[in-house]
Design a protein around this motif. Structure first.
Motif, mmCIF file in Angstrom:
data_model
loop_
_atom_site.group_PDB
_atom_site.id
_atom_site.type_symbol
_atom_site.label_atom_id
_atom_site.label_comp_id
_atom_site.label_asym_id
_atom_site.label_seq_id
_atom_site.Cartn_x
_atom_site.Cartn_y
_atom_site.Cartn_z
ATOM 1 N N ARG A 1 0.797 -1.351 0.010
ATOM 2 C CA ARG A 1 -0.065 0.053 -0.024
ATOM 3 C C ARG A 1 0.847 1.187 0.097
ATOM 4 N N TYR B 1 -3.204 6.318 -3.071
ATOM 5 C CA TYR B 1 -4.650 6.095 -2.749
ATOM 6 C C TYR B 1 -5.201 7.561 -2.457
ATOM 7 N N VAL C 1 -11.702 8.340 6.979
ATOM 8 C CA VAL C 1 -10.210 8.655 7.381
ATOM 9 C C VAL C 1 -9.495 7.467 7.741
ATOM 10 N N ASP D 1 -10.198 4.516 6.815
ATOM 11 C CA ASP D 1 -9.836 3.886 5.354
ATOM 12 C C ASP D 1 -8.735 4.116 4.774
ATOM 13 N N ALA D 2 -8.476 5.799 4.608
ATOM 14 C CA ALA D 2 -7.523 6.303 4.121
ATOM 15 C C ALA D 2 -6.244 6.024 4.947
ATOM 16 N N ALA D 3 -6.171 5.896 6.019
ATOM 17 C CA ALA D 3 -5.029 5.598 6.724
ATOM 18 C C ALA D 3 -4.592 4.133 6.480
ATOM 19 N N ARG D 4 -5.413 3.111 6.604
ATOM 20 C CA ARG D 4 -5.066 1.852 6.111
ATOM 21 C C ARG D 4 -4.471 1.789 4.638
ATOM 22 N N GLY D 5 -5.227 2.525 3.879
ATOM 23 C CA GLY D 5 -4.947 2.299 2.404
ATOM 24 C C GLY D 5 -3.538 3.046 2.158
ATOM 25 N N MET D 6 -3.082 3.853 2.786
ATOM 26 C CA MET D 6 -2.037 4.415 2.738
ATOM 27 C C MET D 6 -0.636 3.535 3.331
ATOM 28 N N GLY D 7 -1.104 2.545 3.893
ATOM 29 C CA GLY D 7 0.033 1.672 4.288
ATOM 30 C C GLY D 7 0.290 1.587 5.938
ATOM 31 N N MET D 8 -0.614 2.044 6.624
ATOM 32 C CA MET D 8 -0.133 2.224 7.942
ATOM 33 C C MET D 8 -0.730 0.692 8.533
ATOM 34 N N ARG D 9 0.086 0.188 9.373
ATOM 35 C CA ARG D 9 -0.288 -1.030 10.077
ATOM 36 C C ARG D 9 -1.287 -0.816 11.195
ATOM 37 N N GLN E 1 -0.512 1.235 13.921
ATOM 38 C CA GLN E 1 -0.001 2.835 13.539
ATOM 39 C C GLN E 1 -1.448 3.520 13.158
ATOM 40 N N ARG F 1 -1.644 6.662 15.501
ATOM 41 C CA ARG F 1 -1.418 7.731 14.820
ATOM 42 C C ARG F 1 -2.473 8.569 14.351
ATOM 43 N N VAL F 2 -3.698 7.750 14.274
ATOM 44 C CA VAL F 2 -4.776 8.165 13.729
ATOM 45 C C VAL F 2 -6.115 8.026 14.668
#
Lengths: 334, 219
Positions: free
Chosen positions: A75, A80, B116, B118-126, B129, B133-134
Motif C-alpha cells: 500500500r 490512494y 479517514v 480507511d485512508a490511513a489503512r489504504g496508505m499503508g499504516m499497520r 499505527q 497515529r490516527v
C-alpha cells in the motif's frame, strides 16, 4: 501493468460484487472504471491494494501477485485517493502530505520539505501548509488528497471518486489540472467514477461495469462512443454519444471556405456578422487544434449558422457552415 | 457553622500531620492512583473494542453497571473481605473510574470518520499505527471528556477513604461530624469543591495542550 485474472468477489451472505473480471490496466495510462452504483467498480479498485481480498482469481502488478506482497508495504507503494479526500483532521496539511514518506522511514524534516514542493505542484501556496483540513474548502482538500497520494512518488495511483464531492466549476478546474499533472507524471492510474463524462474526459481507457460486477466493455473513450458493445453500454454512454464522439476528432482536416461577408478589424480579426443594429457576435471562433465538437457547437450557436476559424494571429482564415460540417461527416462515413 | 476552621492558619501548616495541605495531598494521592489504575485498565479495553468493533456490549453494559454501584457500599464490602488498608479504597475508587473512561474511549473510537481510517489503512499504516497515529488522536476530545468526568467523580468520592480509617479530605467531614465541629465539616466540603474545580481546570489545560487544533470545534 495491473492485471485482473478471472477475479471474483462474493461477500458473505452471497452477494456477488465482482463476477469473473479479467482486465488489464496499462502502465502509464489512466484507466477509468465506470458504472452504476453497486457494479463492483470500487470493490475492484480496492482489491488492487488489498483493502478487499478476492474470493478467487489473482491480481498482478507487473506480473507479481499482490497477495504475496506484505500488505502495508504494497500500500505504501500505491497512491490512494478517496472521495472527500479522507484527510487526517488532527494533522496539518503539510503533515498529511508527508504521511507516507514518514512511514517509509524519511525524517519528518525531509518529508515536510518535499511535501511543500508537492503542495505547489497541485496548486496550493505555502500558506496552506500550516492549516488544518477543516480550514480548507472541498476543492482544496481534494488537492491535498492528491498531493498526499503523490508524496512518495508511487508508480501506481488508485482514485475512488476523487472529484465527485466538489461543485461542477471546481471539478472542471481540478480535471484540467489533474490532466496536466498526469501528462508530466505518467502514473498508472485506476480511477473509479459513476460519471461517464468524467471517465471519457480523463480516461485513456474506460472499463464500463454493469450491475452485479460484470465487465460490459473496455476500450478507448472513442471506441466506446463509436461502437458500444451492447444496449447497456449504449444507454450508459448516453444518447448524445454521436455529438460527444466528435470531441475526439480534430478540426485540422476540415475543409473551410474563404472568409466572406464577415466584418473584420484592421488586423483581420472577426468583429461580427453584419446586422441591422450593428455587428452580431460570432459566438466565438475555433482553430485547427480544436475538436469537431467545438466546430459543431459554434455553427449551431452562430446567428448565421457559420463557424469562424482563426489562425494563430487571431485573424479569420476560413468559414464552416453546418451544412459543410454535415457533408464532411457524411463523406467520412462512406 | 462558620469559616473559622478553614481560615485558621494553624490548619494550613505545611507538613503537619492533620493540616489541610497534608489532607489535600493524601486526597490527590488516592485520586491520581485510582485514575491511573482505571486508565491502565479501561483505556486499552476501550481502544480494543473501538478499533476492532468486538465486544461493544461489554463497553456499554460495564459502563451502566459500574455507574449504579454505590461506592461506599462497595468499600464496606471490600473491607470485610480484604480488611482495612489502602487496597479496598483503591479498588472501590477504580471501579468508579473505569465506566466513564471505558465508555468514552469506546464512544470516541466509534464516532471517528471511517473514511479517514480507511485512508490511513489504504496508505499503508499497520493496524497499531492506525490506532496510535490516527484513531487515538482523533478520539482524544471525547476521551478527555470521559476522563475529566471520571476525575471529578473520584475527587468528590475519595472522601470515603476516611470512613475506613485512611486520610484525605474526608477526615474533615467524618471527624467534624463525630465531634459536632460543623466549622470543620464546612471546611472539608469547601476544600473538596474547590479542589474538584481546580482539578477540572488543570485537565482542561492538559486537553488544550494534547488535542490537535485541527479537532477544536468538533469536541
Amino acid at each position: 501493468m495491473i492485471t485482473f485474472e478471472d477475479v471474483v468477489k462474493v461477500y458473505p451472505g452471497g452477494s456477488t460484487a465482482v463476477d469473473h473480471l479479467s482486465l488489464e490496466l496499462p502502465t502509464g495510462r489512466l484507466t477509468a472504471l465506470v458504472g452504476p452504483s453497486g457494479c463492483g467498480k470500487t470493490t475492484s479498485l480496492r482489491m488492487i491494494n488489498r483493502m478487499v481480498t478476492p474470493t478467487s482469481g489473482r491480481i498482478l502488478i507487473d506480473g507479481e501477485d499482490v497477495a504475496e506482497r506484505d500488505e502495508a508495504a504494497l500500500r505504501r507503494g500505491i497512491g490512494y485517493v478517496i472521495q472527500h479526500a479522507g484527510l487526517f483532521p488532527h494533522r496539518t496539511v503539510l503533515d498529511n502530505v508527508a504521511t507516507v514518506p514518514v512511514l517509509l522511514g524519511k525524517t519528518r524534516r525531509e518529508a515536510r520539505a518535499a511535501a511543500l514542493e508537492l503542495l505547489e505542484r497541485v496548486g496550493l501556496s505555502a500558506d496552506f501548509a500550516k492549516r488544518y483540513p477543516a480550514q480548507l474548502s472541498g476543492g482544496q482538500q481534494q488537492r491535498v488528497g492528491v498531493a498526499r497520494a503523490l508524496a512518495a512518488d508511487p508508480p501506481i495511483m488508485l482514485m475512488d471518486e476523487p472529484f465527485s464531492a466538489v461543485d461542477p466549476v471546481v471539478r472542471e478546474q481540478l480535471h484540467r489540472e489533474f490532466l496536466r499533472l498526469q501528462e508530466d507524471l505518467g502514473k498508472t492510474i485506476a480511477l473509479v467514477t459513476h460519471d461517464i463524462d468524467e471517465a471519457i474526459k480523463l480516461g485513456d481507457r474506460v472499463a464500463v461495469f454493469r450491475t452485479s460486477g460484470r465487465l460490459a466493455q473496455v476500450g478507448t473513450p472513442r471506441e466506446l462512443l463509436a461502437a458500444p458493445a451492447d444496449d447497456f453500454v449504449a444507454e450508459f454512454v448516453g444518447r448524445d454519444r454521436g455529438l460527444r464522439g466528435l470531441s475526439f476528432d480534430s478540426a485540422a482536416g476540415l475543409p473551410v471556405r474563404p472568409v466572406d461577408g464577415l466584418l473584420l478589424d484592421d488586423a483581420g480579426r472577426p468583429v461580427g456578422w453584419p446586422g441591422d443594429d450593428g455587428p452580431r457576435d460570432t459566438g466565438g471562433t475555433f482553430t485547427k487544434d480544436d475538436s469537431l465538437r467545438v466546430v459543431a457547437d459554434l455553427a449551431i450557436r452562430s446567428p448565421v449558422g457559420i463557424a469562424v476559424r482563426v489562425g494563430p494571429d487571431g485573424a479569420a482564415d476560413g468559414l464552416v457552415s453546418h451544412h459543410d460540417l454535415a457533408d464532411y461527416l457524411a463523406g467520412r462515413r462512406s | 457553622m462558620n469559616l473559622s476552621y478553614l481560615l485558621d492558619p494553624a490548619h494550613w501548616e505545611l507538613g503537619a500531620p492533620y493540616s489541610i495541605p497534608t489532607l489535600i495531598l493524601a486526597h490527590l494521592g488516592y485520586t491520581v492512583l485510582a485514575l491511573l489504575i482505571g486508565t491502565v485498565v479501561a483505556l486499552p479495553v476501550g481502544l480494543y473494542i473501538g478499533h476492532t468493533g468486538r465486544g461493544s456490549f461489554l463497553a456499554i453494559n460495564a459502563g451502566n453497571a459500574g455507574r449504579s454501584l454505590p461506592t461506599l457500599g462497595l468499600l464496606m464490602l471490600l473491607v470485610t473481605l480484604l480488611g482495612l488498608g489502602l487496597l479496598p479504597v483503591l479498588i472501590a475508587l477504580t471501579v468508579l473510574v473505569i465506566p466513564p473512561i471505558l465508555t468514552s474511549t469506546y464512544a470516541g473510537m466509534r464516532s471517528l470518520d471511517h473514511r479517514v481510517v480507511d485512508a490511513a489503512r489504504g496508505m499503508g499504516m499497520r493496524s497499531w499505527q492506525v490506532l496510535t497515529r490516527v484513531e487515538l488522536p482523533m478520539a482524544l476530545p471525547v476521551l478527555m471528556g470521559g476522563f475529566r468526568s471520571a476525575a471529578l467523580q473520584v475527587v468528590a468520592t475519595a472522601t470515603v477513604a476516611a470512613a475506613v480509617g485512611l486520610s484525605g479530605l474526608g477526615r474533615l467531614l467524618i471527624d467534624g461530624l463525630a465531634v459536632n465541629d460543623y466549622s470543620r465539616v464546612l471546611a472539608g466540603a469547601i476544600v473538596v469543591a474547590v479542589l474538584a474545580v481546580l482539578v477540572d481546570l488543570f485537565l482542561a489545560l492538559v486537553q488544550r495542550w494534547i488535542v490537535s487544533p485541527g479537532l477544536k470545534g468538533i469536541e
